[in-house]
Design a protein around this motif. Structure first.
Motif, PDB file in Angstrom:
ATOM      1  N   ASN A  19       0.754  -1.240   0.165  1.00  0.00           N
ATOM      2  CA  ASN A  19      -0.024  -0.059  -0.173  1.00  0.00           C
ATOM      3  C   ASN A  19       0.964   1.239   0.069  1.00  0.00           C
ATOM      4  OD1 ASN A  19      -2.280  -1.539  -0.129  1.00  0.00           O
ATOM      5  ND2 ASN A  19      -2.011  -1.854   2.362  1.00  0.00           N
ATOM      6  N   ARG A  20       1.982   1.370  -0.956  1.00  0.00           N
ATOM      7  CA  ARG A  20       3.058   2.518  -0.965  1.00  0.00           C
ATOM      8  C   ARG A  20       3.293   2.858   0.412  1.00  0.00           C
ATOM      9  NH1 ARG A  20       4.424   3.224  -5.601  1.00  0.00           N
ATOM     10  NH2 ARG A  20       5.082   5.620  -5.239  1.00  0.00           N
ATOM     11  N   LYS A  21       3.562   1.816   1.265  1.00  0.00           N
ATOM     12  CA  LYS A  21       4.326   2.056   2.566  1.00  0.00           C
ATOM     13  C   LYS A  21       5.449   1.288   2.740  1.00  0.00           C
ATOM     14  CE  LYS A  21       0.367   4.104   5.033  1.00  0.00           C
ATOM     15  NZ  LYS A  21       0.943   5.701   5.068  1.00  0.00           N
ATOM     16  N   LEU A  22       6.506   1.625   3.370  1.00  0.00           N
ATOM     17  CA  LEU A  22       7.698   0.944   3.477  1.00  0.00           C
ATOM     18  C   LEU A  22       7.872   0.727   5.095  1.00  0.00           C
ATOM     19  CD1 LEU A  22      10.533  -0.647   2.549  1.00  0.00           C
ATOM     20  CD2 LEU A  22      11.526   1.554   2.896  1.00  0.00           C
ATOM     21  N   CYS A  23       8.020  -0.484   5.582  1.00  0.00           N
ATOM     22  CA  CYS A  23       8.001  -0.596   7.280  1.00  0.00           C
ATOM     23  C   CYS A  23       9.538  -1.441   7.559  1.00  0.00           C
ATOM     24  CB  CYS A  23       7.126  -1.583   7.674  1.00  0.00           C
ATOM     25  SG  CYS A  23       5.348  -0.892   7.545  1.00  0.00           S
ATOM     26  N   ILE A  24      10.355  -0.838   8.380  1.00  0.00           N
ATOM     27  CA  ILE A  24      11.539  -1.387   8.779  1.00  0.00           C
ATOM     28  C   ILE A  24      11.303  -1.560  10.520  1.00  0.00           C
ATOM     29  CG2 ILE A  24      14.018  -0.787   8.846  1.00  0.00           C
ATOM     30  CD1 ILE A  24      13.339   1.256   6.593  1.00  0.00           C
ATOM     31  N   ASP A  25      11.516  -2.834  10.638  1.00  0.00           N
ATOM     32  CA  ASP A  25      11.646  -3.140  12.030  1.00  0.00           C
ATOM     33  C   ASP A  25      13.106  -3.079  12.448  1.00  0.00           C
ATOM     34  OD1 ASP A  25       9.006  -3.568  12.708  1.00  0.00           O
ATOM     35  OD2 ASP A  25       9.046  -5.418  11.554  1.00  0.00           O
ATOM     36  N   CYS A  26      13.369  -2.523  13.634  1.00  0.00           N
ATOM     37  CA  CYS A  26      14.882  -2.187  13.884  1.00  0.00           C
ATOM     38  C   CYS A  26      14.990  -2.452  15.464  1.00  0.00           C
ATOM     39  CB  CYS A  26      15.519  -0.914  13.528  1.00  0.00           C
ATOM     40  SG  CYS A  26      14.450   0.198  14.106  1.00  0.00           S
ATOM     41  N   SER A  27      16.105  -2.920  15.600  1.00  0.00           N
ATOM     42  CA  SER A  27      16.608  -3.049  17.169  1.00  0.00           C
ATOM     43  C   SER A  27      18.092  -2.823  17.241  1.00  0.00           C
ATOM     44  CB  SER A  27      16.246  -4.396  17.656  1.00  0.00           C
ATOM     45  OG  SER A  27      17.058  -5.372  16.972  1.00  0.00           O
ATOM     46  N   GLY A  37      11.964  -0.726  17.635  1.00  0.00           N
ATOM     47  CA  GLY A  37      10.892  -0.173  17.139  1.00  0.00           C
ATOM     48  C   GLY A  37      10.869   0.049  15.529  1.00  0.00           C
ATOM     49  N   ARG A  38       9.711   0.290  14.971  1.00  0.00           N
ATOM     50  CA  ARG A  38       9.084   0.387  13.851  1.00  0.00           C
ATOM     51  C   ARG A  38       9.365   1.741  13.213  1.00  0.00           C
ATOM     52  NH1 ARG A  38       4.586  -3.004  11.093  1.00  0.00           N
ATOM     53  NH2 ARG A  38       6.098  -4.599  11.021  1.00  0.00           N
ATOM     54  N   ILE A  39       9.746   1.860  11.867  1.00  0.00           N
ATOM     55  CA  ILE A  39       9.681   2.957  11.011  1.00  0.00           C
ATOM     56  C   ILE A  39       8.723   2.795   9.774  1.00  0.00           C
ATOM     57  CG2 ILE A  39      11.266   4.287   9.604  1.00  0.00           C
ATOM     58  CD1 ILE A  39      13.748   3.459  11.037  1.00  0.00           C
ATOM     59  N   THR A  40       7.986   3.440   9.567  1.00  0.00           N
ATOM     60  CA  THR A  40       6.910   3.434   8.431  1.00  0.00           C
ATOM     61  C   THR A  40       7.078   4.476   7.802  1.00  0.00           C
ATOM     62  OG1 THR A  40       5.639   1.922   9.641  1.00  0.00           O
ATOM     63  CG2 THR A  40       4.680   2.906   7.883  1.00  0.00           C
ATOM     64  N   VAL A  41       7.193   4.574   6.364  1.00  0.00           N
ATOM     65  CA  VAL A  41       7.034   5.810   5.330  1.00  0.00           C
ATOM     66  C   VAL A  41       6.503   5.644   4.202  1.00  0.00           C
ATOM     67  CG1 VAL A  41       9.351   6.786   6.316  1.00  0.00           C
ATOM     68  CG2 VAL A  41       9.296   5.202   4.432  1.00  0.00           C
ATOM     69  N   ARG A  95      10.361   7.395  -9.122  1.00  0.00           N
ATOM     70  CA  ARG A  95       8.950   7.004  -9.816  1.00  0.00           C
ATOM     71  C   ARG A  95       8.776   5.672  -9.726  1.00  0.00           C
ATOM     72  NH1 ARG A  95      10.825  10.646 -14.103  1.00  0.00           N
ATOM     73  NH2 ARG A  95      11.454   8.683 -14.928  1.00  0.00           N
ATOM     74  N   ASP A  96       9.783   4.766  -9.745  1.00  0.00           N
ATOM     75  CA  ASP A  96       9.610   3.510  -9.920  1.00  0.00           C
ATOM     76  C   ASP A  96      10.480   2.656  -8.894  1.00  0.00           C
ATOM     77  OD1 ASP A  96      11.930   3.658 -11.142  1.00  0.00           O
ATOM     78  OD2 ASP A  96      11.423   2.587 -12.955  1.00  0.00           O
ATOM     79  N   VAL A  97      11.316   3.325  -8.015  1.00  0.00           N
ATOM     80  CA  VAL A  97      12.126   2.514  -7.038  1.00  0.00           C
ATOM     81  C   VAL A  97      12.495   3.354  -5.649  1.00  0.00           C
ATOM     82  CG1 VAL A  97      14.252   3.487  -8.097  1.00  0.00           C
ATOM     83  CG2 VAL A  97      14.480   1.449  -6.937  1.00  0.00           C
ATOM     84  N   ALA A  98      12.733   2.931  -4.723  1.00  0.00           N
ATOM     85  CA  ALA A  98      13.107   3.870  -3.482  1.00  0.00           C
ATOM     86  C   ALA A  98      14.482   3.219  -3.290  1.00  0.00           C
ATOM     87  CB  ALA A  98      12.027   3.102  -2.414  1.00  0.00           C
TER      88      ALA A  98
END
Length: 177
Positions: A19-27, A37-41, A95-98
């Protein structure tokens, strides 16, 4: 080289975007203090996010690098002392890559194109070298930062007032149209 390594025991788990969101779980440990914690952008094309751990608040701040540069000197200093300032990483959305950069040595992430960033190589330079679209977006963002840094406070307030007048005119036209 800093005499103290601020981050240790880093672990990042990057989920494939949904859904056009990136989640990164980090410790990690930051000066021996453990954090998870979690980063969501949002992955809206043309955005540039950075992630900073705020030790006193025990949280990760996600900053939109497009406009959060009110004080260019402070921002520059934070980037120069990034490890000690709590910098975790950044993502530049094209446009097509993060393009994702996470600080520190880590294993390749499965399902992603992994690029090695060498010691003393800056992530923004690596982004710009990756493709011309990234280079152009970085130039546009830097031009905005340079322009914003060149105004005194009075000029900034006047500029904001002008933007408010323009937006009010547009919104007034929409409401009446």
């Amino acid at each position: 080289m800093w005499p103290v390594e601020a981050f240790s025991e880093r672990k990042f788990v990057v989920a494939l975007p949904e859904n056009r969101k990136l989640c990164i779980d980090c410790s990690f440990r930051y000066f021996k203090e453990k954090f998870s914690g979690r980063i969501t952008v949002d992955l809206k094309p043309g955005t540039y996010w950075s992630f900073w751990y705020r030790q006193g608040l025990r949280r990760i701040d996600v900053i939109n690098e497009d406009f959060n540069r009110d004080n260019a000197m402070t921002a520059s200093l934070l980037h120069e002392t990034a490890s000690l300032s709590g910098a975790i990483g950044r993502v530049l959305v094209l446009r097509d890559v993060a393009l994702l950069y996470l600080r520190g040595p880590m294993a390749d992430l499965p399902g992603f194109e992994n690029v090695v960033l060498y010691r003393n190589e800056h992530a923004t330079n690596a982004f710009a070298d990756y493709c011309t679209e990234a280079a152009e977006l970085m130039k546009t963002i830097q031009a905005k930062r340079d322009e914003a840094a060149s105004y005194c406070l009075h000029d900034k307030v006047s500029r904001l007032e002008e933007q408010v007048r323009r937006l009010s005119a547009v919104l007034g036209g929409v409401a009446n149209g």
